[in-house]
Design a protein around this motif. Structure first.
Motif, short mmCIF file in Angstrom:
data_model
loop_
_atom_site.label_atom_id
_atom_site.label_comp_id
_atom_site.label_asym_id
_atom_site.label_seq_id
_atom_site.Cartn_x
_atom_site.Cartn_y
_atom_site.Cartn_z
N HIS A 1 0.81 -1.21 0.00
CA HIS A 1 0.00 0.00 0.00
C HIS A 1 0.85 1.27 0.00
CE1 HIS A 1 1.18 -0.65 4.15
NE2 HIS A 1 0.89 0.62 4.41
N MET A 2 2.17 1.10 0.14
CA MET A 2 3.06 2.25 0.26
C MET A 2 3.52 2.73 -1.12
SD MET A 2 5.20 0.70 3.50
CE MET A 2 6.38 2.04 3.63
N THR A 3 3.95 3.97 -1.20
CA THR A 3 4.46 4.53 -2.45
C THR A 3 5.75 3.81 -2.85
OG1 THR A 3 3.57 6.70 -1.88
CG2 THR A 3 5.25 6.63 -3.61
N PRO A 4 5.86 3.33 -4.09
CA PRO A 4 7.09 2.64 -4.52
C PRO A 4 8.31 3.54 -4.36
CG PRO A 4 5.33 2.32 -6.12
CD PRO A 4 4.84 3.34 -5.14
N LYS A 5 9.40 2.95 -3.86
CA LYS A 5 10.64 3.69 -3.64
C LYS A 5 11.80 2.93 -4.28
CE LYS A 5 9.12 6.96 -0.73
NZ LYS A 5 9.31 8.43 -0.91
N ASP A 6 12.72 3.68 -4.87
CA ASP A 6 13.91 3.07 -5.49
C ASP A 6 14.98 2.85 -4.42
OD1 ASP A 6 15.70 2.09 -7.32
OD2 ASP A 6 15.68 3.86 -8.61
N LYS B 1 39.39 1.77 -18.15
CA LYS B 1 39.12 0.77 -17.13
C LYS B 1 37.87 -0.05 -17.49
CE LYS B 1 42.48 2.47 -14.71
NZ LYS B 1 43.77 1.73 -14.56
N LYS B 2 37.82 -1.24 -16.92
CA LYS B 2 36.65 -2.11 -17.07
C LYS B 2 35.93 -2.11 -15.73
CE LYS B 2 39.31 -4.74 -20.39
NZ LYS B 2 40.13 -5.95 -20.63
N VAL B 3 34.78 -1.45 -15.69
CA VAL B 3 34.05 -1.22 -14.45
C VAL B 3 32.90 -2.22 -14.34
CG1 VAL B 3 32.77 0.47 -13.08
CG2 VAL B 3 34.66 1.22 -14.58
N VAL B 4 32.81 -2.88 -13.17
CA VAL B 4 31.80 -3.92 -12.95
C VAL B 4 31.02 -3.59 -11.68
CG1 VAL B 4 31.36 -6.38 -12.65
CG2 VAL B 4 33.34 -5.63 -14.01
N LEU B 5 29.71 -3.35 -11.82
CA LEU B 5 28.86 -3.08 -10.67
C LEU B 5 28.20 -4.39 -10.23
CD1 LEU B 5 27.40 -1.13 -8.72
CD2 LEU B 5 25.61 -0.89 -10.47
N ILE B 6 28.39 -4.76 -8.95
CA ILE B 6 27.78 -6.00 -8.46
C ILE B 6 26.65 -5.71 -7.46
CG2 ILE B 6 29.96 -7.22 -8.81
CD1 ILE B 6 30.38 -7.28 -5.82
N SER B 7 26.39 -4.46 -7.16
CA SER B 7 25.31 -4.09 -6.23
C SER B 7 23.95 -4.22 -6.92
CB SER B 7 25.51 -2.66 -5.74
OG SER B 7 26.81 -2.46 -5.24
N THR B 8 22.93 -4.55 -6.15
CA THR B 8 21.58 -4.74 -6.70
C THR B 8 20.90 -3.40 -6.97
OG1 THR B 8 21.34 -6.83 -5.50
CG2 THR B 8 19.32 -5.78 -6.28
N VAL B 9 20.34 -3.28 -8.19
CA VAL B 9 19.57 -2.08 -8.56
C VAL B 9 18.34 -2.52 -9.35
CG1 VAL B 9 21.60 -0.58 -8.62
CG2 VAL B 9 20.88 -1.75 -10.71
N LEU B 10 17.36 -1.63 -9.50
CA LEU B 10 16.14 -1.94 -10.24
C LEU B 10 16.38 -1.88 -11.74
CD1 LEU B 10 13.45 -0.01 -8.15
CD2 LEU B 10 13.95 -2.46 -8.13
N PRO B 11 15.57 -2.59 -12.53
CA PRO B 11 15.73 -2.58 -13.99
C PRO B 11 15.67 -1.16 -14.57
CG PRO B 11 14.24 -4.33 -13.33
CD PRO B 11 14.51 -3.52 -12.09
N GLY B 12 16.61 -0.88 -15.45
CA GLY B 12 16.68 0.42 -16.11
C GLY B 12 17.60 1.42 -15.43
N THR B 13 18.08 1.09 -14.23
CA THR B 13 18.88 2.05 -13.47
C THR B 13 20.20 2.38 -14.14
OG1 THR B 13 17.90 1.25 -11.40
CG2 THR B 13 19.92 2.53 -11.23
N THR B 14 20.91 1.35 -14.61
CA THR B 14 22.21 1.59 -15.24
C THR B 14 22.08 2.52 -16.42
OG1 THR B 14 23.14 -0.53 -14.53
CG2 THR B 14 24.11 0.50 -16.49
N ARG B 15 21.12 2.22 -17.31
CA ARG B 15 20.99 2.99 -18.54
C ARG B 15 20.52 4.42 -18.27
NH1 ARG B 15 21.30 0.62 -23.42
NH2 ARG B 15 20.89 -1.43 -22.50
#
Length: 290
Positions: A150-155, A176-190
């Protein structure tokens, strides 16, 4: 091979002995780097040697064997940085350090017997691969402990990732070759990350499937490894990262390679599915107990 030669040198003049002693006192990291640095010299020597030796000489075959063995020993070494040495990053860095030269950086004081902990400038500049393992925290009250539909969606929070990317831009003198392993929501990287990174660098999204109580074992025995690139090309950068992981894996995981967005979605949906199964089992247990 090098240590065996160093420790069994007899009958040398003082200058030769001095050089042998110097080599013998080098750290494992320095020896690995030395092997990599002298490879072009050996390649040149082989070319000259082959050009002047008799066509069917056994010496030529022996020299080729030596060079192939040297290449095999040096090809596996990578210069790796782990930005973020918390519960996930430190253990992952120490696993990689068993096969590669690894440096680590964190905003908080950290120590490690296997990883060289240093400032961010050295960490970035001395490494080819830069893994970002910083927190992407959820908003307060969105940890799943109470119903939130019921709460407002938050990133997730992205401040630490953005800061890490900006530091790569600030201190990196080469690509450099940069690799992010932390969890993020779809579309965040782009939408939020790739615009912050200098275009000369390459970027992978590579979320881990790891439980906090068994990080080291999970890292080298994963069910699958997800690698996301801009276009989902399974070769190029994704292929190089796959080759790096193959040097430390204890099992034979499958590789799921796609775009940044696809891998972000796979990670989130995987976590959601696991949570749904846990919730279902808990409900069944509650019913059984009653």
């Amino acid at each position: 091979m090098l240590n065996q030669f160093i420790n069994n040198s007899d009958g040398l003049d003082p200058i030769q002995q001095s050089e042998i002693d110097r080599l013998n006192n080098l750290s494992d990291e320095a020896l690995q780097q030395l092997m990599i640095d002298v490879l072009p010299i050996l390649e040149h020597n082989r070319t000259v040697y082959n050009a002047n030796i008799e066509k069917y000489s056994n010496g030529k075959e022996l020299f080729n064997v030596i060079m192939n063995n040297w290449k095999s020993e040096t090809s596996q070494y990578r210069k790796v940085a782990m930005v973020g040495l918390g519960k996930l990053g430190k253990d992952c860095a120490e696993v990689m350090a068993e096969k590669h030269t690894v440096r680590g950086y964190d905003i908080y004081p950290r120590t490690s017997d296997k990883v060289k902990v240093c400032d961010i400038e050295e960490c970035v500049n001395a490494s080819e691969w830069i893994f970002i393992a910083v927190p992407t925290p959820h908003e307060e009250g969105y940890d799943g402990s109470i119903p939130s539909s019921h709460m407002t969606p938050k990133d997730f929070g992205h401040d630490a990732v953005k800061d890490a990317l900006q530091k790569v831009n600030q201190y990196a003198k080469t690509t450099k070759k940069v690799v992010l392993i932390s969890t993020v929501l779809p579309g965040t990287t782009r939408r939020k990350f790739i615009t912050l990174l200098d275009p000369k660098h390459q970027f992978c999204y590579n979320p881990y499937l790891i439980a906090m109580g068994s990080v080291k074992w999970d890292m080298v025995n994963p069910e699958m490894i997800m690698i996301g690139t801009e276009d989902g090309n399974p070769n190029a950068l994704a292929g190089e990262l796959r080759d790096l992981y193959n040097t430390v894996m204890q099992n034979n995981p499958r590789y799921e390679i796609g775009t940044w967005d696809e891998c972000e979605a796979m990670k989130i949906f995987y976590n959601t599915f696991i949570s749904a199964k846990v919730g279902l089992v808990n409900m069944v247990q509650d019913f059984a107990m009653r």
